[in-house]
Design a protein around this motif. Structure first.
Motif, short mmCIF file in Angstrom:
data_model
loop_
_atom_site.label_atom_id
_atom_site.label_comp_id
_atom_site.label_asym_id
_atom_site.label_seq_id
_atom_site.Cartn_x
_atom_site.Cartn_y
_atom_site.Cartn_z
N THR A 22 0.86 -1.31 -0.21
CA THR A 22 0.10 -0.01 0.11
C THR A 22 0.74 1.40 0.13
N ALA A 23 1.98 1.44 0.68
CA ALA A 23 2.83 2.40 0.48
C ALA A 23 3.50 2.53 -0.56
N LEU A 24 3.64 1.71 -1.40
CA LEU A 24 4.27 1.81 -2.62
C LEU A 24 3.31 2.29 -3.64
N LEU A 25 2.00 1.79 -3.69
CA LEU A 25 0.92 2.72 -4.17
C LEU A 25 0.75 4.10 -3.97
N GLU A 26 0.81 4.58 -2.58
CA GLU A 26 0.63 5.76 -2.22
C GLU A 26 1.68 6.69 -2.83
N LYS A 27 2.86 6.12 -3.13
CA LYS A 27 3.70 6.81 -3.68
C LYS A 27 3.47 6.83 -5.28
N PHE A 28 3.08 5.81 -5.80
CA PHE A 28 2.63 5.75 -7.22
C PHE A 28 1.71 6.97 -7.27
N ALA A 29 0.72 7.28 -6.46
CA ALA A 29 -0.26 8.44 -6.53
C ALA A 29 0.29 9.53 -6.83
N LYS A 79 11.88 -1.78 1.26
CA LYS A 79 12.51 -1.56 2.56
C LYS A 79 14.06 -1.55 2.83
N THR A 80 14.87 -1.27 1.49
CA THR A 80 16.26 -1.38 1.54
C THR A 80 16.86 -0.57 2.50
N ASP A 81 16.20 0.65 2.77
CA ASP A 81 16.80 1.73 3.81
C ASP A 81 17.10 1.11 5.10
N LYS A 92 12.93 -18.49 -11.57
CA LYS A 92 12.71 -17.77 -12.79
C LYS A 92 13.84 -16.89 -13.51
N PRO A 93 14.69 -17.63 -14.55
CA PRO A 93 15.85 -16.95 -14.89
C PRO A 93 15.53 -15.50 -15.52
N ASN A 94 14.39 -15.33 -16.13
CA ASN A 94 14.13 -14.09 -16.79
C ASN A 94 13.39 -12.87 -16.04
N VAL A 95 13.34 -13.11 -14.67
CA VAL A 95 12.48 -12.43 -13.92
C VAL A 95 13.24 -10.93 -13.73
N ASP A 96 12.61 -9.94 -13.67
CA ASP A 96 13.10 -8.68 -13.51
C ASP A 96 12.90 -8.44 -11.94
N ILE A 97 14.08 -7.69 -11.31
CA ILE A 97 14.08 -7.44 -9.84
C ILE A 97 14.68 -6.04 -9.82
N LEU A 98 14.15 -5.26 -9.06
CA LEU A 98 14.46 -3.84 -8.67
C LEU A 98 14.52 -3.74 -6.92
N GLU A 99 15.36 -2.94 -6.59
CA GLU A 99 15.32 -2.58 -4.87
C GLU A 99 14.60 -1.53 -4.90
N ASP A 131 13.28 6.83 -1.11
CA ASP A 131 14.11 7.11 -2.22
C ASP A 131 13.19 7.28 -3.72
N ASP A 132 12.87 8.45 -4.15
CA ASP A 132 12.12 8.64 -5.24
C ASP A 132 12.68 7.86 -6.61
#
Length: 251
Positions: free
Chosen positions: A79-86, A198-200, A220-227, A232-233
């Motif tokens: 939900t926090a992620l979606l709030e930032k998307f807003a 929550k990498t902070d 899943k070898p082709n999966v995309d991964i982001l931190e 951090d905007d």
């Protein structure tokens, strides 16, 4: 035409997906589900759900909407992620929220100006395609570019139920520790994008980011991964960029 809603979607496209095959393999391999009648009932439930999920996708596609299922354990930051998307997204979006009780998450998003509809599942540990179908008639799909389904917080049940989205984003947060991807492989095999959130908190919690990435790519070898760090905007922009790229691929 949909007999439940008269929505005008004539063709309900249905096919057994690769993911559905994985679900069947999991069921047959489970020693607690080795009764033939039990397996037959579960297969029928999943078949009906997959049929309705195909119908949901037809809804989204008829409105030109990209649908994304967001899954994780409770408290990982959906939900926090979606709030930032807003605050930051250039595309318009709505959210279908799933929780056992309360409308807290939908209320948080509405406070940010996001159209959100809450599904209270009661005792159900996941959303299914039928729940999402009913919710769609409370969302103005003509007014949005993307519809997120924020699933019930759970790393088990949601993995087995296609809700009719096009993509799956799965979150794994730093405070959860380094074993979640290995312990819940079915969920992470379904991911198109894994977000390590929550990498902070990395300076305070023992967590090996690279080890988790390797574990995810074993499944899943082709999966995309982001931190992601919600403070951090730039990390949020990278997630939004991924979504925009996927939107462009479907245009």
């Amino acid at each position: 035409m949909c007999k439940d809603c008269g929505c005008g979607i004539i063709e309900h496209r249905y096919e057994h997906t690769h993911e559905h095959s994985h679900d069947m393999q999991t069921i047959h391999a489970n020693p607690q589900l080795n009764d033939a009648k039990t397996i037959e009932v579960i297969e029928k439930i999943l078949d009906k759900n997959d049929h309705e999920a195909s119908h949901n996708r037809a809804h989204f596609e008829s409105h030109g909407v990209l649908a994304i299922n967001i899954m994780s354990s409770p408290g990982s930051g959906k939900t926090a992620l979606l709030e930032k998307f807003a605050q930051m997204a250039k595309f318009k979006f709505a959210v279908i929220e799933g929780d056992l009780q309360t409308s807290k998450d939908a209320d948080r998003l509405k406070a940010k100006g996001v159209e959100a509809y809450q599904i209270q599942t009661g005792s159900a540990c996941h959303l299914d395609a039928f729940m999402v179908h009913k919710a769609l008639h409370h969302i103005d799909l003509d007014a949005v570019d993307v519809c997120f389904v924020e699933n019930v917080g759970n790393l088990v049940c949601p993995a087995s139920y296609d809700v009719g989205t096009h993509l799956n984003i799965v979150l794994a947060s730093v405070p959860e520790g380094n074993d979640k991807i290995a312990k819940y492989p079915v969920m992470f095999r379904k991911a198109d994008l894994v977000l390590i959130t929550k990498t902070d908190l990395l300076p305070y919690i023992e967590f090996d980011v690279e080890a988790e990435k390797k574990e995810a790519r074993k499944l899943k070898p082709n999966v995309d991964i982001l931190e992601v760090n919600i403070k951090d905007d730039d990390s949020i922009k990278r997630v939004l960029g991924w979504i925009e790229f996927k939107r462009g691929m479907r245009a």
